[in-house]
Write an enzyme that holds these catalytic residues in place. Structure first.
Site, PDB file in Angstrom:
ATOM      1  N   CYS A   1       8.876   5.761  14.163  1.00 17.55           N
ATOM      2  CA  CYS A   1       9.964   4.795  14.380  1.00 17.55           C
ATOM      3  C   CYS A   1      10.581   4.226  13.108  1.00 17.55           C
ATOM      4  CB  CYS A   1       9.451   3.671  15.260  1.00 17.55           C
ATOM      5  SG  CYS A   1       8.755   4.288  16.791  1.00 17.55           S
TER       6      CYS A   1
ATOM      7  N   GLY B   1       0.813  -1.210   0.000  1.00 13.67           N
ATOM      8  CA  GLY B   1       0.000   0.000   0.000  1.00 13.67           C
ATOM      9  C   GLY B   1       0.836   1.244   0.000  1.00 13.67           C
TER      10      GLY B   1
HETATM   11  C1  UGA Z   1       7.314  -0.016  15.060  1.00  8.57           C
HETATM   12  C2  UGA Z   1       7.677  -1.494  15.292  1.00  8.57           C
HETATM   13  O1  UGA Z   1       6.733  -2.321  14.628  1.00  8.57           O
HETATM   14  C3  UGA Z   1       7.691  -1.813  16.792  1.00  8.57           C
HETATM   15  O2  UGA Z   1       8.103  -3.158  17.004  1.00  8.57           O
HETATM   16  C4  UGA Z   1       8.673  -0.862  17.491  1.00  8.57           C
HETATM   17  O3  UGA Z   1       8.715  -1.088  18.888  1.00  8.57           O
HETATM   18  C5  UGA Z   1       8.249   0.569  17.228  1.00  8.57           C
HETATM   19  O4  UGA Z   1       8.219   0.802  15.800  1.00  8.57           O
HETATM   20  C6  UGA Z   1       9.256   1.486  17.877  1.00  8.57           C
HETATM   21  O5  UGA Z   1      10.417   1.460  17.488  1.00  8.57           O
HETATM   22  O6  UGA Z   1       8.908   2.181  18.842  1.00  8.57           O
HETATM   23  P1  UGA Z   1       5.049   1.385  15.060  1.00  8.57           P
HETATM   24  O7  UGA Z   1       5.867   2.559  14.674  1.00  8.57           O
HETATM   25  O8  UGA Z   1       4.043   1.539  16.138  1.00  8.57           O
HETATM   26  O9  UGA Z   1       5.991   0.156  15.519  1.00  8.57           O
HETATM   27  O10 UGA Z   1       4.276   0.934  13.747  1.00  8.57           O
HETATM   28  P2  UGA Z   1       4.204  -0.374  12.842  1.00  8.57           P
HETATM   29  O11 UGA Z   1       3.104  -1.236  13.265  1.00  8.57           O
HETATM   30  O12 UGA Z   1       5.544  -0.995  12.712  1.00  8.57           O
HETATM   31  O13 UGA Z   1       3.792   0.280  11.446  1.00  8.57           O
HETATM   32  C7  UGA Z   1       4.632   1.242  10.832  1.00  8.57           C
HETATM   33  C8  UGA Z   1       4.109   1.664   9.486  1.00  8.57           C
HETATM   34  O14 UGA Z   1       4.167   0.595   8.560  1.00  8.57           O
HETATM   35  C9  UGA Z   1       2.652   2.136   9.476  1.00  8.57           C
HETATM   36  O15 UGA Z   1       2.576   3.298   8.697  1.00  8.57           O
HETATM   37  C10 UGA Z   1       1.889   1.011   8.820  1.00  8.57           C
HETATM   38  O16 UGA Z   1       0.749   1.457   8.130  1.00  8.57           O
HETATM   39  C11 UGA Z   1       2.941   0.468   7.855  1.00  8.57           C
HETATM   40  N1  UGA Z   1       2.749  -0.962   7.505  1.00  8.57           N
HETATM   41  C12 UGA Z   1       2.806  -1.920   8.460  1.00  8.57           C
HETATM   42  C13 UGA Z   1       2.552  -1.318   6.171  1.00  8.57           C
HETATM   43  O17 UGA Z   1       2.523  -0.463   5.271  1.00  8.57           O
HETATM   44  N2  UGA Z   1       2.419  -2.643   5.856  1.00  8.57           N
HETATM   45  C14 UGA Z   1       2.461  -3.622   6.796  1.00  8.57           C
HETATM   46  O18 UGA Z   1       2.345  -4.815   6.430  1.00  8.57           O
HETATM   47  C15 UGA Z   1       2.661  -3.255   8.131  1.00  8.57           C
END
Ligand code: UGA
Length: 515
Positions: free
Chosen positions: A295, A288
Protein backbone atom coordinates in the site's frame (compact mmCIF):
# COMPACT_ATOMS: atom_id res chain seq x y z
CA UNK A 1 -41.89 3.46 -2.24
CA UNK A 2 -38.92 3.65 -4.63
CA UNK A 3 -36.63 0.68 -5.17
CA UNK A 4 -33.89 2.46 -3.21
CA UNK A 5 -36.08 3.08 -0.18
CA UNK A 6 -37.27 -0.53 -0.32
CA UNK A 7 -33.60 -1.58 -0.07
CA UNK A 8 -33.09 0.81 2.83
CA UNK A 9 -36.00 -0.80 4.63
CA UNK A 10 -34.64 -4.27 3.84
CA UNK A 11 -31.26 -3.26 5.26
CA UNK A 12 -32.91 -1.89 8.40
CA UNK A 13 -34.74 -5.19 8.75
CA UNK A 14 -31.43 -7.00 8.17
CA UNK A 15 -32.87 -8.76 5.13
CA UNK A 16 -30.76 -7.17 2.37
CA UNK A 17 -27.44 -8.77 1.54
CA UNK A 18 -23.92 -7.42 1.23
CA UNK A 19 -21.54 -8.73 -1.44
CA UNK A 20 -17.81 -8.32 -0.96
CA UNK A 21 -16.20 -8.65 -4.38
CA UNK A 22 -12.54 -9.66 -4.06
CA UNK A 23 -11.34 -11.57 -0.99
CA UNK A 24 -7.78 -10.37 -0.49
CA UNK A 25 -6.16 -8.65 2.48
CA UNK A 26 -8.94 -6.04 2.51
CA UNK A 27 -11.94 -8.00 1.23
CA UNK A 28 -11.72 -11.05 3.47
CA UNK A 29 -11.44 -9.20 6.80
CA UNK A 30 -14.23 -6.87 5.60
CA UNK A 31 -16.54 -9.75 4.63
CA UNK A 32 -15.93 -11.61 7.88
CA UNK A 33 -16.24 -8.40 9.88
CA UNK A 34 -19.67 -7.55 8.43
CA UNK A 35 -20.81 -11.14 8.94
CA UNK A 36 -19.70 -10.95 12.55
CA UNK A 37 -21.76 -7.75 12.95
CA UNK A 38 -24.78 -9.78 11.91
CA UNK A 39 -25.20 -8.82 8.24
CA UNK A 40 -25.99 -11.27 5.46
CA UNK A 41 -22.72 -11.46 3.50
CA UNK A 42 -21.62 -13.12 0.27
CA UNK A 43 -17.87 -13.17 -0.29
CA UNK A 44 -16.96 -13.55 -3.97
CA UNK A 45 -13.67 -14.00 -5.75
CA UNK A 46 -12.85 -15.17 -9.27
CA UNK A 47 -9.84 -17.14 -7.96
CA UNK A 48 -11.32 -20.66 -7.80
CA UNK A 49 -8.42 -22.00 -5.73
CA UNK A 50 -8.93 -19.34 -3.08
CA UNK A 51 -12.67 -20.00 -2.90
CA UNK A 52 -12.03 -23.77 -2.58
CA UNK A 53 -9.64 -23.14 0.31
CA UNK A 54 -12.07 -20.75 2.01
CA UNK A 55 -14.92 -23.21 1.50
CA UNK A 56 -12.90 -25.72 3.52
CA UNK A 57 -12.62 -23.09 6.24
CA UNK A 58 -8.97 -22.28 5.59
CA UNK A 59 -7.66 -18.71 5.43
CA UNK A 60 -5.51 -18.16 2.30
CA UNK A 61 -3.04 -15.86 4.09
CA UNK A 62 -1.93 -15.11 7.63
CA UNK A 63 -3.59 -12.31 9.53
CA UNK A 64 -3.96 -12.46 13.32
CA UNK A 65 -7.44 -13.70 14.33
CA UNK A 66 -8.55 -14.27 10.72
CA UNK A 67 -8.45 -18.06 10.79
CA UNK A 68 -10.44 -18.12 14.03
CA UNK A 69 -13.10 -15.77 12.66
CA UNK A 70 -13.32 -17.75 9.42
CA UNK A 71 -13.76 -21.01 11.36
CA UNK A 72 -16.57 -19.36 13.31
CA UNK A 73 -18.34 -17.84 10.28
CA UNK A 74 -17.86 -21.01 8.24
CA UNK A 75 -20.90 -22.53 9.91
CA UNK A 76 -22.99 -19.32 9.70
CA UNK A 77 -25.69 -19.69 7.02
CA UNK A 78 -25.71 -15.91 6.55
CA UNK A 79 -22.07 -16.04 5.38
CA UNK A 80 -21.74 -17.45 1.87
CA UNK A 81 -18.77 -17.89 -0.46
CA UNK A 82 -18.85 -18.05 -4.24
CA UNK A 83 -16.63 -17.92 -7.29
CA UNK A 84 -19.52 -16.50 -9.30
CA UNK A 85 -19.24 -12.70 -9.12
CA UNK A 86 -22.37 -12.11 -11.21
CA UNK A 87 -24.44 -14.28 -8.90
CA UNK A 88 -23.13 -12.42 -5.83
CA UNK A 89 -24.13 -9.12 -7.47
CA UNK A 90 -27.64 -10.33 -8.34
CA UNK A 91 -28.34 -11.62 -4.84
CA UNK A 92 -27.06 -8.59 -2.91
CA UNK A 93 -28.01 -4.94 -2.56
CA UNK A 94 -24.77 -3.43 -1.27
CA UNK A 95 -21.66 -4.27 -3.28
CA UNK A 96 -18.19 -3.64 -1.84
CA UNK A 97 -15.48 -3.49 -4.50
CA UNK A 98 -12.33 -4.95 -2.95
CA UNK A 99 -10.35 -5.99 -6.03
CA UNK A 100 -6.68 -5.12 -6.53
CA UNK A 101 -5.55 -1.78 -7.92
CA UNK A 102 -1.89 -2.46 -8.72
CA UNK A 103 0.36 0.16 -10.23
CA UNK A 104 1.58 0.66 -13.75
CA UNK A 105 5.21 1.46 -14.57
CA UNK A 106 4.28 5.16 -14.61
CA UNK A 107 3.06 5.02 -10.99
CA UNK A 108 -0.55 5.40 -12.12
CA UNK A 109 -3.05 3.00 -10.50
CA UNK A 110 -4.18 0.21 -12.81
CA UNK A 111 -7.98 0.22 -12.52
CA UNK A 112 -8.69 -2.53 -15.03
CA UNK A 113 -10.27 -4.83 -12.45
CA UNK A 114 -12.50 -2.02 -11.16
CA UNK A 115 -13.71 -1.22 -14.68
CA UNK A 116 -14.43 -4.88 -15.44
CA UNK A 117 -16.40 -5.15 -12.23
CA UNK A 118 -18.42 -2.05 -13.15
CA UNK A 119 -19.34 -3.72 -16.44
CA UNK A 120 -20.40 -6.94 -14.71
CA UNK A 121 -22.52 -4.89 -12.29
CA UNK A 122 -24.24 -3.14 -15.21
CA UNK A 123 -25.08 -6.52 -16.77
CA UNK A 124 -26.51 -7.86 -13.51
CA UNK A 125 -28.35 -4.87 -12.16
CA UNK A 126 -31.63 -6.47 -11.15
CA UNK A 127 -32.75 -3.81 -8.65
CA UNK A 128 -31.29 -0.94 -6.65
CA UNK A 129 -27.60 -1.46 -5.75
CA UNK A 130 -25.25 0.64 -3.71
CA UNK A 131 -21.81 0.21 -5.28
CA UNK A 132 -19.12 0.96 -2.69
CA UNK A 133 -15.43 1.40 -3.56
CA UNK A 134 -13.26 -0.01 -0.80
CA UNK A 135 -10.13 -0.67 -2.84
CA UNK A 136 -7.75 2.29 -2.77
CA UNK A 137 -8.46 4.28 -5.93
CA UNK A 138 -7.45 7.73 -7.15
CA UNK A 139 -9.90 10.62 -6.98
CA UNK A 140 -12.67 10.58 -9.59
CA UNK A 141 -12.65 6.78 -9.97
CA UNK A 142 -16.17 6.78 -8.51
CA UNK A 143 -17.30 9.03 -11.35
CA UNK A 144 -15.83 6.58 -13.86
CA UNK A 145 -17.62 3.67 -12.20
CA UNK A 146 -20.88 5.62 -12.40
CA UNK A 147 -20.30 6.47 -16.05
CA UNK A 148 -19.29 2.89 -16.95
CA UNK A 149 -22.36 1.34 -15.33
CA UNK A 150 -24.66 3.92 -16.93
CA UNK A 151 -23.13 3.42 -20.40
CA UNK A 152 -23.28 -0.36 -20.27
CA UNK A 153 -26.82 -0.26 -18.94
CA UNK A 154 -27.85 2.08 -21.72
CA UNK A 155 -26.23 -0.18 -24.30
CA UNK A 156 -27.97 -3.24 -22.86
CA UNK A 157 -31.37 -1.50 -22.93
CA UNK A 158 -30.84 -0.31 -26.47
CA UNK A 159 -29.88 -3.81 -27.64
CA UNK A 160 -32.93 -5.28 -25.95
CA UNK A 161 -35.16 -2.75 -27.70
CA UNK A 162 -33.71 -3.70 -31.03
CA UNK A 163 -34.01 -7.41 -30.29
CA UNK A 164 -37.64 -6.91 -29.40
CA UNK A 165 -38.04 -5.20 -32.78
CA UNK A 166 -39.36 -2.00 -31.30
CA UNK A 167 -36.98 -0.15 -33.61
CA UNK A 168 -37.57 3.07 -31.74
CA UNK A 169 -34.04 4.15 -32.63
CA UNK A 170 -33.94 5.63 -29.12
CA UNK A 171 -31.59 4.50 -26.41
CA UNK A 172 -33.76 3.75 -23.42
CA UNK A 173 -32.26 5.56 -20.46
CA UNK A 174 -31.96 3.32 -17.44
CA UNK A 175 -33.58 4.48 -14.25
CA UNK A 176 -30.80 6.55 -12.65
CA UNK A 177 -32.19 5.65 -9.24
CA UNK A 178 -31.20 2.03 -9.78
CA UNK A 179 -27.74 2.43 -8.34
CA UNK A 180 -25.54 4.80 -6.39
CA UNK A 181 -21.77 4.83 -6.13
CA UNK A 182 -20.11 5.55 -2.79
CA UNK A 183 -16.55 5.55 -1.51
CA UNK A 184 -15.76 3.91 1.80
CA UNK A 185 -11.96 3.66 1.91
CA UNK A 186 -10.38 1.14 4.22
CA UNK A 187 -7.70 2.02 6.75
CA UNK A 188 -6.92 -1.56 7.77
CA UNK A 189 -3.30 -2.34 8.52
CA UNK A 190 -2.01 -5.79 7.81
CA UNK A 191 -1.30 -7.48 11.12
CA UNK A 192 -4.16 -5.63 12.87
CA UNK A 193 -6.81 -5.73 10.13
CA UNK A 194 -9.60 -7.19 12.26
CA UNK A 195 -8.99 -4.87 15.20
CA UNK A 196 -8.95 -1.98 12.71
CA UNK A 197 -12.27 -3.17 11.24
CA UNK A 198 -14.04 -3.43 14.58
CA UNK A 199 -12.43 -0.38 16.25
CA UNK A 200 -11.63 2.11 13.50
CA UNK A 201 -10.47 5.62 14.47
CA UNK A 202 -13.09 6.82 12.01
CA UNK A 203 -15.21 5.51 9.14
CA UNK A 204 -15.06 7.67 6.02
CA UNK A 205 -18.03 7.58 3.64
CA UNK A 206 -18.07 9.55 0.40
CA UNK A 207 -21.68 9.76 -0.77
CA UNK A 208 -23.60 11.78 -3.31
CA UNK A 209 -27.12 10.69 -2.34
CA UNK A 210 -29.22 10.55 0.81
CA UNK A 211 -29.98 6.85 0.25
CA UNK A 212 -26.28 5.98 0.04
CA UNK A 213 -25.64 7.97 3.21
CA UNK A 214 -28.49 6.27 5.08
CA UNK A 215 -27.41 2.79 3.95
CA UNK A 216 -23.79 3.23 5.03
CA UNK A 217 -24.82 4.80 8.34
CA UNK A 218 -27.04 1.74 8.93
CA UNK A 219 -24.24 -0.71 8.03
CA UNK A 220 -21.69 0.83 10.38
CA UNK A 221 -24.11 1.67 13.17
CA UNK A 222 -23.20 -1.45 15.22
CA UNK A 223 -19.59 -0.25 15.51
CA UNK A 224 -20.58 2.98 17.31
CA UNK A 225 -17.57 4.79 15.85
CA UNK A 226 -17.42 8.31 14.36
CA UNK A 227 -18.53 8.40 10.73
CA UNK A 228 -17.27 11.19 8.50
CA UNK A 229 -19.53 11.84 5.51
CA UNK A 230 -18.02 13.68 2.55
CA UNK A 231 -18.61 13.74 -1.17
CA UNK A 232 -17.22 10.94 -3.34
CA UNK A 233 -14.04 12.67 -4.61
CA UNK A 234 -13.11 13.88 -1.13
CA UNK A 235 -13.35 10.40 0.41
CA UNK A 236 -11.14 8.99 -2.35
CA UNK A 237 -8.56 11.68 -1.71
CA UNK A 238 -8.66 11.17 2.07
CA UNK A 239 -7.47 7.61 1.57
CA UNK A 240 -4.55 8.46 -0.69
CA UNK A 241 -3.59 11.48 1.38
CA UNK A 242 -3.61 9.38 4.59
CA UNK A 243 -1.23 6.77 3.15
CA UNK A 244 1.01 9.41 1.57
CA UNK A 245 1.15 11.28 4.88
CA UNK A 246 2.13 8.11 6.78
CA UNK A 247 4.82 7.39 4.19
CA UNK A 248 6.12 10.97 4.45
CA UNK A 249 6.19 10.73 8.25
CA UNK A 250 8.36 7.60 8.03
CA UNK A 251 10.71 9.21 5.50
CA UNK A 252 10.90 12.31 7.66
CA UNK A 253 12.08 10.33 10.67
CA UNK A 254 14.53 8.41 8.49
CA UNK A 255 16.02 11.68 7.24
CA UNK A 256 16.32 12.76 10.89
CA UNK A 257 18.00 9.40 11.59
CA UNK A 258 20.70 10.21 9.05
CA UNK A 259 21.18 13.58 10.74
CA UNK A 260 21.37 11.90 14.14
CA UNK A 261 24.19 9.71 12.93
CA UNK A 262 26.00 12.74 11.55
CA UNK A 263 25.77 14.81 14.74
CA UNK A 264 25.85 12.05 17.35
CA UNK A 265 22.19 12.13 18.42
CA UNK A 266 19.73 9.29 19.00
CA UNK A 267 16.75 9.08 16.64
CA UNK A 268 14.67 7.02 19.07
CA UNK A 269 14.93 9.80 21.61
CA UNK A 270 14.33 12.51 19.02
CA UNK A 271 11.21 10.65 17.82
CA UNK A 272 10.01 10.27 21.40
CA UNK A 273 10.68 13.93 22.07
CA UNK A 274 8.78 15.21 19.06
CA UNK A 275 6.07 12.55 19.36
CA UNK A 276 5.10 13.82 22.82
CA UNK A 277 3.78 16.91 21.07
CA UNK A 278 0.12 16.02 20.55
CA UNK A 279 0.18 17.87 17.22
CA UNK A 280 2.83 15.44 15.95
CA UNK A 281 1.90 12.20 17.74
CA UNK A 282 4.21 9.28 18.45
CA UNK A 283 3.11 6.78 15.81
CA UNK A 284 4.91 6.04 12.54
CA UNK A 285 8.13 7.56 13.80
CA UNK A 286 10.18 4.36 13.90
CA UNK A 287 13.35 4.88 11.91
CA UNK A 288 14.97 2.03 10.05
CA UNK A 289 14.78 0.28 6.74
CA UNK A 290 11.74 2.28 5.64
CA UNK A 291 8.33 1.33 4.33
CA UNK A 292 7.37 -1.54 2.06
CA UNK A 293 4.19 -3.52 1.46
CA UNK A 294 1.43 -3.36 -1.09
CA UNK A 295 0.00 0.00 0.00
CA UNK A 296 2.32 2.79 1.12
CA UNK A 297 4.83 2.67 -1.79
CA UNK A 298 2.05 2.21 -4.38
CA UNK A 299 -0.28 4.85 -2.97
CA UNK A 300 2.52 7.37 -2.62
CA UNK A 301 3.39 6.89 -6.29
CA UNK A 302 -0.27 7.12 -7.31
CA UNK A 303 -0.63 10.44 -5.49
CA UNK A 304 2.55 11.76 -7.12
CA UNK A 305 1.07 10.75 -10.48
CA UNK A 306 -2.25 12.44 -9.71
CA UNK A 307 -0.49 15.63 -8.58
CA UNK A 308 1.65 15.71 -11.71
CA UNK A 309 -1.36 15.13 -13.94
CA UNK A 310 -3.01 18.13 -12.32
CA UNK A 311 0.08 20.39 -12.37
CA UNK A 312 0.36 20.31 -8.59
CA UNK A 313 3.87 20.43 -7.07
CA UNK A 314 4.63 16.87 -5.90
CA UNK A 315 8.26 17.44 -4.86
CA UNK A 316 7.51 16.78 -1.17
CA UNK A 317 6.15 13.35 -2.04
CA UNK A 318 8.98 12.60 -4.45
CA UNK A 319 11.49 13.34 -1.68
CA UNK A 320 9.62 10.99 0.68
CA UNK A 321 9.89 8.30 -1.98
CA UNK A 322 13.57 8.83 -2.70
CA UNK A 323 14.50 8.89 1.01
CA UNK A 324 12.72 5.56 1.32
CA UNK A 325 14.56 4.13 -1.65
CA UNK A 326 17.91 5.12 -0.10
CA UNK A 327 17.22 3.15 3.11
CA UNK A 328 18.40 -0.18 1.75
CA UNK A 329 21.68 1.36 0.58
CA UNK A 330 22.10 3.05 3.94
CA UNK A 331 21.56 -0.28 5.70
CA UNK A 332 23.97 -2.11 3.41
CA UNK A 333 26.62 0.46 4.30
CA UNK A 334 26.19 -0.56 7.92
CA UNK A 335 26.53 -4.21 7.01
CA UNK A 336 29.84 -3.33 5.35
CA UNK A 337 30.88 -1.26 8.34
CA UNK A 338 30.16 -4.23 10.57
CA UNK A 339 31.63 -7.01 8.43
CA UNK A 340 34.09 -5.32 6.13
CA UNK A 341 33.68 -7.85 3.31
CA UNK A 342 30.40 -9.82 3.13
CA UNK A 343 31.70 -12.42 0.64
CA UNK A 344 31.50 -15.92 2.17
CA UNK A 345 30.41 -14.54 5.55
CA UNK A 346 27.54 -16.42 7.15
CA UNK A 347 24.66 -14.07 7.89
CA UNK A 348 21.58 -14.98 9.92
CA UNK A 349 18.65 -12.96 8.60
CA UNK A 350 15.75 -12.45 11.00
CA UNK A 351 12.56 -11.02 9.45
CA UNK A 352 11.36 -11.32 5.87
CA UNK A 353 7.79 -9.95 5.79
CA UNK A 354 7.34 -6.25 4.96
CA UNK A 355 6.22 -5.67 8.55
CA UNK A 356 5.42 -7.67 11.67
CA UNK A 357 2.17 -9.62 12.01
CA UNK A 358 1.85 -10.73 8.39
CA UNK A 359 3.23 -13.28 5.91
CA UNK A 360 3.08 -10.65 3.15
CA UNK A 361 6.39 -9.95 1.40
CA UNK A 362 5.17 -7.60 -1.33
CA UNK A 363 7.65 -4.74 -1.78
CA UNK A 364 9.44 -5.87 1.40
CA UNK A 365 12.68 -3.98 2.03
CA UNK A 366 14.13 -7.29 3.31
CA UNK A 367 14.09 -8.79 -0.18
CA UNK A 368 16.20 -5.94 -1.57
CA UNK A 369 18.78 -6.37 1.20
CA UNK A 370 18.90 -10.14 0.68
CA UNK A 371 19.30 -9.86 -3.10
CA UNK A 372 22.14 -7.34 -2.74
CA UNK A 373 24.01 -9.52 -0.24
CA UNK A 374 23.52 -12.63 -2.35
CA UNK A 375 25.11 -10.77 -5.27
CA UNK A 376 28.06 -9.96 -2.99
CA UNK A 377 28.54 -13.66 -2.26
CA UNK A 378 27.35 -13.82 1.36
CA UNK A 379 25.89 -17.05 2.77
CA UNK A 380 22.36 -16.33 4.06
CA UNK A 381 20.37 -18.25 6.66
CA UNK A 382 16.84 -16.86 6.63
CA UNK A 383 14.17 -16.93 9.31
CA UNK A 384 10.71 -15.37 9.69
CA UNK A 385 7.87 -16.36 12.04
CA UNK A 386 5.33 -16.39 9.16
CA UNK A 387 6.75 -15.46 5.76
CA UNK A 388 9.11 -18.32 4.92
CA UNK A 389 6.77 -20.05 2.47
CA UNK A 390 6.00 -16.85 0.54
CA UNK A 391 9.67 -15.88 0.39
CA UNK A 392 10.67 -19.32 -0.91
CA UNK A 393 8.44 -18.71 -3.94
CA UNK A 394 10.49 -15.69 -5.04
CA UNK A 395 13.88 -16.69 -3.57
CA UNK A 396 14.26 -20.47 -3.75
CA UNK A 397 16.84 -22.23 -1.59
CA UNK A 398 20.40 -22.35 -3.00
CA UNK A 399 22.64 -25.05 -1.62
CA UNK A 400 25.48 -23.55 0.38
CA UNK A 401 24.22 -19.98 -0.23
CA UNK A 402 20.63 -19.51 0.88
CA UNK A 403 18.70 -21.61 3.37
CA UNK A 404 15.49 -21.26 5.41
CA UNK A 405 15.09 -22.02 9.10
CA UNK A 406 11.88 -22.09 11.08
CA UNK A 407 13.92 -21.68 14.28
CA UNK A 408 15.69 -18.30 14.78
CA UNK A 409 18.53 -19.89 16.75
CA UNK A 410 19.14 -22.36 13.96
CA UNK A 411 19.24 -19.47 11.46
CA UNK A 412 21.85 -17.80 13.70
CA UNK A 413 24.00 -20.93 13.95
CA UNK A 414 27.63 -20.23 13.00
CA UNK A 415 26.74 -16.71 11.86
CA UNK A 416 29.33 -13.96 11.54
CA UNK A 417 26.48 -11.50 12.08
CA UNK A 418 22.71 -11.29 12.50
CA UNK A 419 20.69 -8.94 10.30
CA UNK A 420 17.32 -7.74 11.65
CA UNK A 421 15.03 -6.74 8.79
CA UNK A 422 11.48 -6.83 10.24
CA UNK A 423 10.18 -5.47 13.54
CA UNK A 424 8.69 -8.76 14.81
CA UNK A 425 8.19 -8.69 18.62
CA UNK A 426 9.36 -12.35 18.62
CA UNK A 427 12.80 -11.14 17.54
CA UNK A 428 12.95 -8.59 20.32
CA UNK A 429 12.34 -11.31 22.91
CA UNK A 430 15.06 -13.74 21.75
CA UNK A 431 17.44 -15.13 24.38
CA UNK A 432 20.58 -13.05 23.72
CA UNK A 433 22.95 -15.37 25.57
CA UNK A 434 21.72 -18.33 23.56
CA UNK A 435 22.14 -16.36 20.33
CA UNK A 436 25.66 -15.40 21.32
CA UNK A 437 26.55 -19.01 22.06
CA UNK A 438 25.42 -20.29 18.64
CA UNK A 439 26.95 -17.47 16.59
CA UNK A 440 30.53 -17.36 15.39
CA UNK A 441 30.85 -13.63 16.07
CA UNK A 442 28.50 -11.59 18.28
CA UNK A 443 27.52 -8.90 15.78
CA UNK A 444 23.99 -7.58 15.15
CA UNK A 445 23.04 -5.12 12.41
CA UNK A 446 19.54 -3.99 13.33
CA UNK A 447 17.59 -2.42 10.47
CA UNK A 448 14.52 -1.80 12.64
CA UNK A 449 16.01 -0.65 15.96
CA UNK A 450 14.15 -3.46 17.72
CA UNK A 451 16.72 -3.96 20.46
CA UNK A 452 17.55 -2.01 23.53
CA UNK A 453 21.20 -1.07 23.02
CA UNK A 454 22.30 -1.43 26.64
CA UNK A 455 20.90 -4.98 26.81
CA UNK A 456 22.91 -5.93 23.76
CA UNK A 457 26.09 -4.38 25.09
CA UNK A 458 25.61 -6.20 28.36
CA UNK A 459 25.14 -9.45 26.48
CA UNK A 460 28.46 -8.84 24.73
CA UNK A 461 27.29 -7.93 21.24
CA UNK A 462 28.69 -5.46 18.78
CA UNK A 463 25.55 -3.64 17.78
CA UNK A 464 24.86 -1.51 14.71
CA UNK A 465 21.49 0.22 14.48
CA UNK A 466 19.82 3.01 12.50
CA UNK A 467 20.08 6.68 13.49
CA UNK A 468 21.87 6.05 16.75
CA UNK A 469 25.54 6.40 17.56
CA UNK A 470 26.55 2.89 18.45
CA UNK A 471 29.22 3.60 21.02
CA UNK A 472 30.63 0.11 21.30
CA UNK A 473 31.57 -0.31 17.70
CA UNK A 474 35.25 -0.03 16.84
CA UNK A 475 34.68 0.60 13.15
CA UNK A 476 32.37 3.54 13.89
CA UNK A 477 35.11 5.36 15.73
CA UNK A 478 37.99 5.02 13.39
CA UNK A 479 37.66 8.12 11.24
CA UNK A 480 37.99 7.41 7.54
CA UNK A 481 41.57 7.77 6.27
CA UNK A 482 42.98 7.99 9.80
CA UNK A 483 43.05 4.46 11.09
CA UNK A 484 45.49 5.22 13.88
CA UNK A 485 44.88 4.36 17.51
CA UNK A 486 45.42 8.01 18.43
CA UNK A 487 42.71 9.12 16.02
CA UNK A 488 40.40 6.42 17.26
CA UNK A 489 41.03 7.42 20.86
CA UNK A 490 40.21 11.02 20.02
CA UNK A 491 37.04 10.00 18.22
CA UNK A 492 35.72 7.79 20.99
CA UNK A 493 36.48 10.27 23.73
CA UNK A 494 32.80 11.17 24.36
CA UNK A 495 31.93 7.48 24.61
CA UNK A 496 34.70 6.34 26.92
CA UNK A 497 32.41 6.53 29.88
CA UNK A 498 29.95 4.09 28.33
CA UNK A 499 32.67 1.75 27.21
CA UNK A 500 34.47 1.66 30.52
CA UNK A 501 31.24 0.70 32.21
CA UNK A 502 31.09 -2.41 30.05
CA UNK A 503 34.68 -3.50 29.74
CA UNK A 504 33.96 -7.00 28.49
CA UNK A 505 32.04 -5.73 25.47
CA UNK A 506 34.75 -4.27 23.38
CA UNK A 507 37.93 -5.97 24.48
CA UNK A 508 39.88 -4.78 21.47
CA UNK A 509 38.87 -1.19 21.92
CA UNK A 510 39.23 -1.22 25.69
CA UNK A 511 42.68 -2.73 25.41
CA UNK A 512 43.80 -0.17 22.88
CA UNK A 513 42.29 2.72 24.75
CA UNK A 514 43.96 1.80 27.98
CA UNK A 515 47.36 1.22 26.34
C1 UGA B 1 -1.06 0.87 5.36
C2 UGA B 1 -1.78 1.92 6.23
O1 UGA B 1 -1.10 2.05 7.46
C3 UGA B 1 -3.24 1.51 6.47
O2 UGA B 1 -3.91 2.53 7.20
C4 UGA B 1 -3.93 1.31 5.12
O3 UGA B 1 -5.28 0.91 5.27
C5 UGA B 1 -3.18 0.26 4.33
O4 UGA B 1 -1.81 0.68 4.16
C6 UGA B 1 -3.84 0.12 2.98
O5 UGA B 1 -3.86 1.08 2.22
O6 UGA B 1 -4.43 -0.94 2.71
P1 UGA B 1 0.01 -1.53 5.82
O7 UGA B 1 0.42 -1.53 4.40
O8 UGA B 1 -0.62 -2.74 6.39
O9 UGA B 1 -1.03 -0.32 6.12
O10 UGA B 1 1.33 -1.24 6.66
P2 UGA B 1 1.83 -0.12 7.67
O11 UGA B 1 1.56 -0.51 9.05
O12 UGA B 1 1.37 1.22 7.24
O13 UGA B 1 3.41 -0.23 7.44
C7 UGA B 1 3.96 0.00 6.16
C8 UGA B 1 5.47 -0.06 6.18
O14 UGA B 1 6.01 1.01 6.93
C9 UGA B 1 6.05 -1.34 6.79
O15 UGA B 1 7.09 -1.78 5.97
C10 UGA B 1 6.59 -0.90 8.13
O16 UGA B 1 7.69 -1.66 8.55
C11 UGA B 1 7.00 0.54 7.83
N1 UGA B 1 7.01 1.43 9.02
C12 UGA B 1 5.86 1.66 9.71
C13 UGA B 1 8.19 2.05 9.40
O17 UGA B 1 9.25 1.88 8.77
N2 UGA B 1 8.17 2.90 10.47
C14 UGA B 1 7.04 3.14 11.19
O18 UGA B 1 7.10 3.94 12.15
C15 UGA B 1 5.86 2.51 10.80
Amino acid sequence: MTRATRVLKAVRDREAGIAVLGLGHVGLPTALGFAELGWKVTGADSDAEKIALLAQGQAPFYEPGLQQLLSKQHTNKAFQLTGDIAEAIRTSSILFLCVGTPQRATGEADLTQIELLAQVIARNLNGYKLVVEKSTVPAITGRWIERTITRHLAAAFSNEDQLRGTKTGRVTQPDQGDFDVASNPEFLQEGTALADFFYPDRVVCGVDSEVARALLAELYEPLSRPILFTNLNTAELIKHAANAFLATKISFVNMVADLCEAVGADVTEVAHGIGLDARIGDQFLNAGLGFGGYCLPKDLRALIYLAQENNVDASLLRSAESINQSRVEQYLKKVHQALWIPRDKILGVLGLSFKAGTDDIREAQSLKVISALLKEGAVLRLHDPMAIENTKKVLPEQTGRLSYHSDPYEASCGAHALLILTEWPEIRSLDLQRLRRVMQLPIIVDGRNVFDRSELYEAGFEYFSMGRVDVHSWSNYVPRGEPSVAAARKAVQPCVHDISRRPNLTPRLTERLSS
